[in-house]
Design a protein around this motif. Structure first.
Motif, PDB file in Angstrom:
ATOM      1  N   TYR A 144      77.121  49.103  13.751  1.00  0.00           N
ATOM      2  CA  TYR A 144      78.218  50.895  14.130  1.00  0.00           C
ATOM      3  C   TYR A 144      77.788  51.770  13.896  1.00  0.00           C
ATOM      4  CZ  TYR A 144      82.218  53.448  14.053  1.00  0.00           C
ATOM      5  OH  TYR A 144      83.285  54.812  14.008  1.00  0.00           O
ATOM      6  N   GLY A 145      77.677  52.397  14.939  1.00  0.00           N
ATOM      7  CA  GLY A 145      77.101  53.809  15.585  1.00  0.00           C
ATOM      8  C   GLY A 145      75.455  54.167  15.235  1.00  0.00           C
ATOM      9  N   ARG A 146      74.722  52.827  15.723  1.00  0.00           N
ATOM     10  CA  ARG A 146      73.478  52.477  15.486  1.00  0.00           C
ATOM     11  C   ARG A 146      72.977  52.129  17.221  1.00  0.00           C
ATOM     12  NH1 ARG A 146      74.477  50.210  10.601  1.00  0.00           N
ATOM     13  NH2 ARG A 146      73.564  51.792   9.061  1.00  0.00           N
ATOM     14  N   ALA A 147      73.782  51.691  17.671  1.00  0.00           N
ATOM     15  CA  ALA A 147      73.007  50.642  18.747  1.00  0.00           C
ATOM     16  C   ALA A 147      74.487  51.453  20.488  1.00  0.00           C
ATOM     17  CB  ALA A 147      72.658  50.237  19.545  1.00  0.00           C
ATOM     18  N   ASN A 148      73.975  51.332  21.164  1.00  0.00           N
ATOM     19  CA  ASN A 148      75.172  51.305  22.276  1.00  0.00           C
ATOM     20  C   ASN A 148      75.521  49.358  22.909  1.00  0.00           C
ATOM     21  OD1 ASN A 148      72.981  49.986  24.145  1.00  0.00           O
ATOM     22  ND2 ASN A 148      73.189  51.691  25.260  1.00  0.00           N
ATOM     23  N   PRO A 149      76.819  49.357  23.569  1.00  0.00           N
ATOM     24  CA  PRO A 149      77.054  48.049  23.431  1.00  0.00           C
ATOM     25  C   PRO A 149      75.813  47.300  24.043  1.00  0.00           C
ATOM     26  CG  PRO A 149      78.977  49.080  24.037  1.00  0.00           C
ATOM     27  CD  PRO A 149      77.692  50.377  23.752  1.00  0.00           C
ATOM     28  N   ASP A 150      75.095  47.036  25.147  1.00  0.00           N
ATOM     29  CA  ASP A 150      74.249  46.787  25.463  1.00  0.00           C
ATOM     30  C   ASP A 150      72.865  45.371  24.056  1.00  0.00           C
ATOM     31  OD1 ASP A 150      75.028  47.379  27.705  1.00  0.00           O
ATOM     32  OD2 ASP A 150      73.759  48.436  27.950  1.00  0.00           O
ATOM     33  N   LEU A 151      73.052  46.183  23.618  1.00  0.00           N
ATOM     34  CA  LEU A 151      72.311  45.987  22.277  1.00  0.00           C
ATOM     35  C   LEU A 151      73.192  45.390  21.648  1.00  0.00           C
ATOM     36  CD1 LEU A 151      69.407  45.913  20.639  1.00  0.00           C
ATOM     37  CD2 LEU A 151      69.922  47.575  19.128  1.00  0.00           C
TER      38      LEU A 151
END
Length: 156
Positions: A144-151
């Motif tokens: 949560y809050g660290r990366a985008n949905p692709d990762l």
């Protein structure tokens, strides 16, 4: 405090007084809610002798707990043996007793009776799907809050 003797000499000095007086041990503490719940929910064969004795004492002291124990045991037997045909009779027996907590459970079962009966009758399980959903939610919380949905999609 400066005493130069040994612990053994103190024990020898105090021994006559100890043999004359008997020290009353305090009674064991009552079982906690967590312990009692564990005894109710576990299979009776897995309880050791002390736990079985404490459970017998607990249910003998409170008739409501004895009734609760029987209802929980009957429901667990339905779950293990997949005998959901007796669910309606079990729910009627629960409603006949004065156990408000189980009444709310029965109310929830009645809301989706067909699904509850199927879950207690059919050999199929959604356990694998629930496990995967749990794993995906855990990954989502970690990221949560660290990366985008692709990762997130790559990690799944």
């Amino acid at each position: 405090m400066g005493y130069r003797g040994t612990g053994r000499s103190v024990r020898e000095y105090v021994r006559p007084w100890r043999s004359q007086t008997t020290i009353a041990l305090p009674p064991p503490p009552p079982p906690t809610v967590r312990q009692a719940t564990g005894w109710f929910l576990r299979h009776p064969d897995t309880l050791d002798a002390d736990e079985h004795q404490l459970l017998q004492t607990l249910t003998a002291a409170c008739p409501a707990l004895a009734a609760l124990r029987e209802h929980v045991r009957a429901f667990a037997q339905m779950m293990v043996q997949l005998t959901g045909e007796g669910l309606e009779q079990w729910m009627k027996r629960v409603q006949a007793d004065d156990l408000p907590e189980l009444h709310s459970f029965v109310t929830g079962l009645r809301r989706d009776f067909d699904a509850a009966k199927a879950g207690l009758t059919l050999p199929h399980s959604s356990g694998k799907v629930e496990g995967h959903v749990n794993r995906v939610k855990m990954l989502k919380r970690q990221m949560y809050g660290r990366a985008n949905p692709d990762l997130l999609r790559k990690r799944v």
